[in-house]
Design a protein around this motif. Structure first.
Motif, PDB file in Angstrom:
ATOM      1  N   PRO A 197      17.032  59.143   9.143  1.00 55.43           N
ATOM      2  CA  PRO A 197      15.668  59.376   9.608  1.00 55.43           C
ATOM      3  C   PRO A 197      14.804  60.133   8.606  1.00 55.43           C
ATOM      4  O   PRO A 197      13.602  59.878   8.517  1.00 55.43           O
ATOM      5  CB  PRO A 197      15.849  60.169  10.904  1.00 55.43           C
ATOM      6  CG  PRO A 197      17.264  60.618  10.912  1.00 55.43           C
ATOM      7  CD  PRO A 197      18.041  59.647  10.087  1.00 55.43           C
ATOM      8  N   MET A 198      15.395  61.054   7.834  1.00 51.26           N
ATOM      9  CA  MET A 198      14.614  61.741   6.807  1.00 51.26           C
ATOM     10  C   MET A 198      14.170  60.745   5.738  1.00 51.26           C
ATOM     11  O   MET A 198      13.001  60.747   5.306  1.00 51.26           O
ATOM     12  CB  MET A 198      15.439  62.866   6.183  1.00 51.26           C
ATOM     13  CG  MET A 198      14.699  63.675   5.114  1.00 51.26           C
ATOM     14  SD  MET A 198      13.312  64.628   5.771  1.00 51.26           S
ATOM     15  CE  MET A 198      14.211  65.959   6.596  1.00 51.26           C
TER      16      MET A 198
ATOM     17  N   ALA B 265       9.221  52.074  -2.358  1.00 49.26           N
ATOM     18  CA  ALA B 265       9.190  53.489  -1.980  1.00 49.26           C
ATOM     19  C   ALA B 265      10.560  54.131  -2.122  1.00 49.26           C
ATOM     20  O   ALA B 265      10.703  55.238  -2.667  1.00 49.26           O
ATOM     21  CB  ALA B 265       8.694  53.627  -0.541  1.00 49.26           C
ATOM     22  N   GLU B 266      11.593  53.437  -1.651  1.00 52.55           N
ATOM     23  CA  GLU B 266      12.948  53.972  -1.729  1.00 52.55           C
ATOM     24  C   GLU B 266      13.396  54.152  -3.173  1.00 52.55           C
ATOM     25  O   GLU B 266      14.007  55.178  -3.522  1.00 52.55           O
ATOM     26  CB  GLU B 266      13.911  53.053  -0.990  1.00 52.55           C
ATOM     27  CG  GLU B 266      15.331  53.590  -0.916  1.00 52.55           C
ATOM     28  CD  GLU B 266      16.210  52.800   0.017  1.00 52.55           C
ATOM     29  OE1 GLU B 266      17.398  53.169   0.138  1.00 52.55           O
ATOM     30  OE2 GLU B 266      15.721  51.842   0.637  1.00 52.55           O
TER      31      GLU B 266
ATOM     32  N   GLY C 282      11.772  58.610  11.784  1.00 49.59           N
ATOM     33  CA  GLY C 282      12.289  57.810  10.684  1.00 49.59           C
ATOM     34  C   GLY C 282      11.851  56.372  10.662  1.00 49.59           C
ATOM     35  O   GLY C 282      12.330  55.593   9.829  1.00 49.59           O
ATOM     36  N   ALA C 283      10.929  55.972  11.562  1.00 47.99           N
ATOM     37  CA  ALA C 283      10.410  54.601  11.548  1.00 47.99           C
ATOM     38  C   ALA C 283       9.285  54.499  10.520  1.00 47.99           C
ATOM     39  O   ALA C 283       8.557  55.470  10.284  1.00 47.99           O
ATOM     40  CB  ALA C 283       9.910  54.200  12.927  1.00 47.99           C
ATOM     41  N   TYR C 284       9.128  53.317   9.912  1.00 48.58           N
ATOM     42  CA  TYR C 284       8.102  53.181   8.868  1.00 48.58           C
ATOM     43  C   TYR C 284       7.462  51.791   8.839  1.00 48.58           C
ATOM     44  O   TYR C 284       6.885  51.379   7.829  1.00 48.58           O
ATOM     45  CB  TYR C 284       8.695  53.494   7.488  1.00 48.58           C
ATOM     46  CG  TYR C 284       9.930  52.697   7.127  1.00 48.58           C
ATOM     47  CD1 TYR C 284       9.839  51.377   6.675  1.00 48.58           C
ATOM     48  CD2 TYR C 284      11.196  53.279   7.234  1.00 48.58           C
ATOM     49  CE1 TYR C 284      10.971  50.654   6.347  1.00 48.58           C
ATOM     50  CE2 TYR C 284      12.337  52.559   6.904  1.00 48.58           C
ATOM     51  CZ  TYR C 284      12.219  51.249   6.461  1.00 48.58           C
ATOM     52  OH  TYR C 284      13.338  50.540   6.140  1.00 48.58           O
ATOM     53  N   GLY C 285       7.539  51.045   9.937  1.00 49.16           N
ATOM     54  CA  GLY C 285       6.940  49.713   9.997  1.00 49.16           C
ATOM     55  C   GLY C 285       5.428  49.764   9.944  1.00 49.16           C
ATOM     56  O   GLY C 285       4.819  50.848   9.990  1.00 49.16           O
TER      57      GLY C 285
ATOM     58  N   VAL D  16      20.142  55.306  11.397  1.00 52.53           N
ATOM     59  CA  VAL D  16      19.718  54.310  10.410  1.00 52.53           C
ATOM     60  C   VAL D  16      18.217  54.413  10.208  1.00 52.53           C
ATOM     61  O   VAL D  16      17.445  54.419  11.179  1.00 52.53           O
ATOM     62  CB  VAL D  16      20.093  52.893  10.863  1.00 52.53           C
ATOM     63  CG1 VAL D  16      19.573  51.848   9.877  1.00 52.53           C
ATOM     64  CG2 VAL D  16      21.605  52.771  11.023  1.00 52.53           C
ATOM     65  N   ALA D  17      17.774  54.530   8.966  1.00 55.86           N
ATOM     66  CA  ALA D  17      16.344  54.641   8.659  1.00 55.86           C
ATOM     67  C   ALA D  17      15.588  53.498   9.306  1.00 55.86           C
ATOM     68  O   ALA D  17      15.998  52.340   9.240  1.00 55.86           O
ATOM     69  CB  ALA D  17      16.138  54.626   7.148  1.00 55.86           C
ATOM     70  N   GLY D  18      14.456  53.839   9.965  1.00 50.05           N
ATOM     71  CA  GLY D  18      13.617  52.834  10.579  1.00 50.05           C
ATOM     72  C   GLY D  18      13.879  52.620  12.053  1.00 50.05           C
ATOM     73  O   GLY D  18      13.125  51.913  12.719  1.00 50.05           O
ATOM     74  N   THR D  19      14.928  53.231  12.612  1.00 52.65           N
ATOM     75  CA  THR D  19      15.295  52.988  14.012  1.00 52.65           C
ATOM     76  C   THR D  19      14.332  53.642  14.986  1.00 52.65           C
ATOM     77  O   THR D  19      13.907  53.044  15.969  1.00 52.65           O
ATOM     78  CB  THR D  19      16.730  53.496  14.289  1.00 52.65           C
ATOM     79  OG1 THR D  19      17.642  52.838  13.428  1.00 52.65           O
ATOM     80  CG2 THR D  19      17.104  53.258  15.736  1.00 52.65           C
TER      81      THR D  19
END
Length: 461
Positions: A106-107, A127-128, A188-191, A433-436
């Motif tokens: 999430p971070m 970005a990653e 941690g969501a980024y959509g 999980v990132a984005g969840t």
């Protein structure tokens, strides 16, 4: 003496194993139960040294007095670039210091979303890659900048910040605006929907709230929190009453300041029961900061998590962090999610518990158990147990169900070590999980080693 003991009625004191006490009860033997617990493992030597410090009692009296006398007021809403001097490429985050390599899902997701929001990358992959390389990127804890952030707590220059001032001691603290629940940056969501919402918050919500506060003047958050506690909130995971009170306070000014945008702003706030959380966090931060830097004090002035570690700071030890592994909360899960989907504890929102709210005030909020699990008796037990590790009862924050007793406030490292009791925290649960986004909510305890490490530092002088 020996004969009198043998000939007289026994006087029994039971300590520890309740099974022995119950056996005596079944035989109608009078006894006195002593609720004793062993101190935290390895803490005895340091504990003795700290308890012998002649400064400690007075230092703690001063520190907790500052915390409970703080008068936080919401005075403005400003962009982070202006309020905090935050420059592009620099991001603040929740918890103790951490780098990309050690950051949790999430971070990482929140940092990716902030990169997209700031236009520093056009895709999540870009970005990653940039975050991983560290090219022009700086990460720093919110707490180092008079700021707190919920969950991942990521703050970037274009985000708008709530500004809270302490009318008693003169401090200032900041927190970002609350996005709502579900798939949001802080979880941690980024959509695209996350970035679009942040843009609307920067273009509409922040400026309208700023204009409204210019009309209302400062909003007394201490008074508002005290009212909300008596209306069933505990000010961490339940903020429905506080949000309603704040909305009532500012709604006329919102309409006057921005008649063309008032409906969408008020609709957004009304649809977000957690909107007040961020204002409450900033109020807690400015109150706890008033108690900092009192030599000899063993008062905890910050508890925070970055999704990997749980850290605390202590009044008499400056800005040093004492950390241990963050635990996974035990609670209720949304939809088809379960414990395997949960990230370890994350966020600066434990500043509420640090100042006598949240898990420390659950007895004021019976309905909270429907969100974090357990039953009403568990909520009451959580609050009453916290009186054993705190230095005071809050004079303004009171619990009707406990006869208007003040909430337990002022966590003392020595009391934690002596009793073995750890602070109770209720919290949201982020997906690992990132984005969840959010997967549930529950209860968690800090790692004991954070408190023993702080105790050893106090003992070392």
């Amino acid at each position: 003496m020996t004969l009198s003991m043998l000939n007289g009625e026994p006087r029994v004191i039971t300590v520890g194993a309740e099974l022995l006490g119950e056996a005596l009860d079944h035989q109608a033997v009078p006894r006195r139960a002593v609720d004793w617990r062993p101190p935290l493992p390895g803490a005895s030597t340091a504990l003795a040294a700290v308890l012998a410090d002649p400064r400690r009692a007075r230092a703690n009296e001063v520190a907790v007095g500052r915390l409970t006398s703080a008068r936080p007021r919401l005075v403005g809403v400003r962009p982070a670039s202006e309020a905090l001097g935050l420059e592009k490429g620099t991001f603040f985050h929740a918890g103790p210091p951490i780098d990309w390599e050690r950051a949790s899902g999430p971070m990482r997701g929140a940092l990716i979303g902030a990169m997209l929001f700031e236009g520093l990358a056009t895709t999540p992959e870009e970005a990653e890659a940039r975050l991983a390389s560290g090219d022009g990127i700086t990460l720093d804890p919110c707490h180092h900048h008079r700021t707190v952030g919920p969950m991942a707590g990521v703050v970037s220059p274009s985000m708008w910040m709530l500004e809270v001032a302490d009318a008693e001691h003169g401090g200032t603290a900041y927190c970002s605006l609350n996005e709502g629940l579900g798939k949001v940056l802080r979880y941690g969501a980024y959509g695209p929907e996350v970035v679009d919402r942040l843009r609307w918050m920067g273009e509409v919500l922040g400026p309208v709230l700023a204009a409204a506060l210019e009309r209302t003047g400062p909003v007394d958050l201490r008074n508002l929190i005290a009212q909300a506690l008596q209306m069933g909130d505990e000010l961490h995971n339940r903020n429905r009453a506080a949000t309603s009170l704040l909305l009532r306070e500012i709604a006329p000014a919102v309409v006057e300041a921005a008649p063309d945008r008032a409906a969408e702003v008020l609709r957004f706030v009304n649809g977000n029961d957690h909107f007040f959380l961020n204002a409450g966090m900033a109020a807690a931060k400015v109150s706890a900061d008033a108690a900092r830097n009192v030599p000899g004090s063993s008062l905890v002035v910050a508890m925070a998590r970055n999704g990997t570690e749980f850290g605390i700071q202590v009044s008499g030890l400056g800005d040093r962090w004492f950390t241990g592994p963050a635990g996974v909360p035990d609670g209720l899960y949304l939809g088809g999610y379960g414990p395997d989907d949960a990230n370890p504890d994350i966020g600066d929102s434990t500043i509420t518990e640090t100042t006598g709210l949240g898990g420390f005030a659950m007895a004021a909020s019976p309905a909270i158990v429907r969100f974090v699990g357990g039953d009403v008796s568990d909520a009451v037990a959580a609050t009453t147990s916290m009186y054993e590790i705190t230095l005071a009862e809050h004079p303004a924050y009171q619990i009707p169900g406990l006869g208007f007793r003040g909430t337990p406030v002022g966590i003392d490292v020595t009391l934690v070590a002596r009793t073995g009791l750890l602070p109770v925290v209720n919290t949201g649960i982020a997906g690992r999980v990132a984005g969840t986004g959010q997967v549930g909510a529950g209860l968690v305890s800090p790692p004991a080693e954070a408190f023993t490490a702080a105790l050893e530092a106090l003992a070392a002088g």
